[in-house]
Scaffold this active site. Structure first.
Site, mmCIF file in Angstrom:
data_model
loop_
_atom_site.group_PDB
_atom_site.id
_atom_site.type_symbol
_atom_site.label_atom_id
_atom_site.label_comp_id
_atom_site.label_asym_id
_atom_site.label_seq_id
_atom_site.Cartn_x
_atom_site.Cartn_y
_atom_site.Cartn_z
ATOM 1 N N GLN A 135 -38.267 -12.955 14.192
ATOM 2 C CA GLN A 135 -38.417 -12.297 12.836
ATOM 3 C C GLN A 135 -37.547 -10.639 13.210
ATOM 4 O O GLN A 135 -37.040 -10.532 12.382
ATOM 5 C CB GLN A 135 -39.829 -12.006 12.766
ATOM 6 C CG GLN A 135 -40.086 -10.877 11.555
ATOM 7 C CD GLN A 135 -39.603 -11.580 10.307
ATOM 8 O OE1 GLN A 135 -40.051 -12.893 9.911
ATOM 9 N NE2 GLN A 135 -38.897 -10.898 9.515
ATOM 10 N N ASP A 155 -46.982 -5.301 6.977
ATOM 11 C CA ASP A 155 -47.567 -6.566 7.114
ATOM 12 C C ASP A 155 -48.820 -6.717 6.924
ATOM 13 O O ASP A 155 -49.494 -5.937 6.535
ATOM 14 C CB ASP A 155 -47.442 -7.089 8.654
ATOM 15 C CG ASP A 155 -47.479 -8.373 9.225
ATOM 16 O OD1 ASP A 155 -47.618 -9.322 7.992
ATOM 17 O OD2 ASP A 155 -47.520 -8.968 10.433
ATOM 18 N N ARG A 165 -43.915 -22.399 17.850
ATOM 19 C CA ARG A 165 -44.990 -21.460 17.237
ATOM 20 C C ARG A 165 -46.350 -21.642 17.283
ATOM 21 O O ARG A 165 -46.807 -22.659 16.977
ATOM 22 C CB ARG A 165 -44.573 -21.465 15.700
ATOM 23 C CG ARG A 165 -45.435 -20.450 14.605
ATOM 24 C CD ARG A 165 -45.130 -20.697 13.211
ATOM 25 N NE ARG A 165 -46.004 -19.792 12.470
ATOM 26 C CZ ARG A 165 -45.818 -18.754 12.187
ATOM 27 N NH1 ARG A 165 -44.664 -18.040 12.442
ATOM 28 N NH2 ARG A 165 -46.703 -18.127 11.415
ATOM 29 N N CYS A 217 -42.232 -8.719 6.756
ATOM 30 C CA CYS A 217 -42.011 -10.136 7.276
ATOM 31 C C CYS A 217 -42.682 -11.345 6.459
ATOM 32 O O CYS A 217 -42.126 -12.560 6.995
ATOM 33 C CB CYS A 217 -42.444 -10.021 8.750
ATOM 34 S SG CYS A 217 -44.388 -9.730 8.989
ATOM 35 N N ARG A 242 -33.911 -14.948 8.512
ATOM 36 C CA ARG A 242 -34.494 -15.535 9.405
ATOM 37 C C ARG A 242 -33.636 -16.834 9.886
ATOM 38 O O ARG A 242 -33.186 -17.188 11.075
ATOM 39 C CB ARG A 242 -35.694 -16.023 8.791
ATOM 40 C CG ARG A 242 -36.994 -15.331 9.149
ATOM 41 C CD ARG A 242 -37.370 -14.995 10.555
ATOM 42 N NE ARG A 242 -37.830 -16.155 11.033
ATOM 43 C CZ ARG A 242 -39.048 -16.367 11.039
ATOM 44 N NH1 ARG A 242 -39.942 -15.896 10.232
ATOM 45 N NH2 ARG A 242 -39.483 -17.585 11.646
ATOM 46 N N HIS A 282 -42.990 -11.631 18.293
ATOM 47 C CA HIS A 282 -42.223 -12.584 17.175
ATOM 48 C C HIS A 282 -40.737 -12.162 17.018
ATOM 49 O O HIS A 282 -40.302 -11.690 16.135
ATOM 50 C CB HIS A 282 -42.884 -12.440 15.917
ATOM 51 C CG HIS A 282 -42.443 -13.365 14.676
ATOM 52 N ND1 HIS A 282 -41.422 -14.487 14.963
ATOM 53 C CD2 HIS A 282 -43.010 -13.559 13.430
ATOM 54 C CE1 HIS A 282 -41.751 -15.080 13.879
ATOM 55 N NE2 HIS A 282 -42.453 -14.585 12.856
#
Length: 379
Positions: free
Chosen positions: A208, A297, A178, A337, A365, A205
């Site tokens: 996700q 988001d 990450r 998310c 996830r 991402h």
């Protein structure tokens, strides 16, 4: 969660440079099943089908790739962008996620494909969901995960990324990272001899969005032919939705303020794929009409907090509130998310409403990532 604002982020390098020899998955076909356990998945509130399938919903959606091309895309060593894989492979991974999720939910703990395996988890950016979902998921399937925080490696500063990749490859069976710069994940994959999973970059991402796709299938019954409307900054989450739309046919709309649109090259890539209907608009009220999912988001993410006050002004009118959800219709679901800034990009009432599937989305996830790792490690 979003990263550096994507209207300043360039698209990734060609995925072709990342191809390398790798063991192909031993999981054969969408109909494969894990032995010794019942994998019936409990029905959700609107789940007409529990078996995932790629169902053609419009004659305008295009053809599948040639067999040779499909085989190459299914045998990639790493999971860096959803669009690196073909439609059949993405659906196979989602099917596997459903199966393994059902297995774990049943209390079964004898399926341990990762026994004796270790995973290095590189975190240039901290994250509760990413760390816990990867570490717990890998452990539940028998493996051992090692957390490497920002001060443990200082990748690119104390040690070059290519050296980190080569060293960790000799200790571990898989690497998850990450990071901030997308080039870092590309370099890790290039120099690593074991699979690399993109846990998030400033550009995209993918884990996700795989979890999001799994959640939609569980609640709506399908992914194809749905309408997903993202309201907010055109960030790495949007890029990942666009890359999924280049593979699976659905209608994707990004409603964002002027100047905060997603990366133009990524939008063009999704459109040129000819798979999905893609719209970029500055009118959230018009965008959400007829949506199956409204997605939000944070407006200012890690690396953008100094812009928070400015962004709060610019993003006025882009909050997902009860009025906006009402325009979308009675059957719409809300997704986020996380982490969410309640009262900013979304109201408390929306995130706590019965049609919010934010927390099943967060749980998925782990299940989506388990399936990704099973695929890469050849199970």
């Amino acid at each position: 969660m979003a990263a550096i604002s994507s209207h300043r982020v360039s698209g990734p390098s060609s995925a072709s440079s990342l191809l390398s020899s790798s063991a192909s998955s031993a999981f054969s076909g969408d109909g494969a099943r894990l032995s010794g356990a019942s994998l019936a998945f409990p029905a959700g509130p609107r789940s007409p089908r529990r078996r995932f399938s790629c169902r053609a919903s419009s004659a305008t959606f295009p053809t599948t790739p040639s067999p040779v091309h499909a085989r190459e895309k299914s045998e990639l060593k790493d999971f860096l962008h959803i669009s690196d894989f073909d439609r059949a492979t993405i659906m196979k991974i989602l099917n596997r996620a459903s199966e393994v999720k059902a297995l774990l939910k049943s209390g079964e703990r004898t399926y341990l494909p990762f026994k004796g395996k270790t995973m290095a988890m590189i975190f240039a950016k901290p994250s509760m969901r990413t760390r816990v979902s990867f570490e717990t998921g890998f452990s539940l399937l028998g493996g051992h995960a090692i957390y490497l925080g920002p001060d443990d490696i200082q990748m690119g500063k104390r040690e070059e990324t290519r050296d980190v990749a080569r060293v960790l490859s000799r200790y571990n069976d898989i690497i998850m990272a990450r990071v901030f710069a997308h080039q870092d994940i590309l370099d890790l994959a290039k120099y690593s001899s074991v699979p690399v999973v993109n846990g998030l970059t400033d550009y995209n991402h993918p884990c996700q969005i795989m979890a999001d796709a799994l959640t939609m299938i569980e609640h709506i019954g399908q992914l194809e032919g749905t309408k997903v409307v993202y309201v907010g900054d055109g960030n790495n989450i949007v890029h990942s939705w666009l890359l999924l739309a280049a593979v699976i046919p659905f209608h994707f709309v990004c409603a964002c303020p002027k100047g905060f649109e997603p990366d133009e090259k990524t939008v063009e890539k999704a459109r040129q794929a000819g798979v999905s209907k893609i719209e970029i608009t500055n009118d959230p009220k018009e965008a959400v009409r007829g949506a199956d999912v409204v997605y939000s988001d944070v407006w200012a993410s890690m690396g953008q907090k100094e812009e928070a006050a400015y962004r709060h002004q610019v993003f006025q009118g882009f909050q997902v509130d009860e009025a906006l959800m009402k325009l979308a219709g009675s059957k719409v679901y809300f997704m986020h998310c996380l982490p969410a800034e309640r009262g900013v990009e979304v109201t408390d009432g929306v995130i706590e409403a019965p049609n919010s599937i934010v927390f099943p989305q967060a749980e998925n996830r782990m299940h989506a990532q388990n399936a990704i790792m099973l695929h890469l490690l050849g199970f």
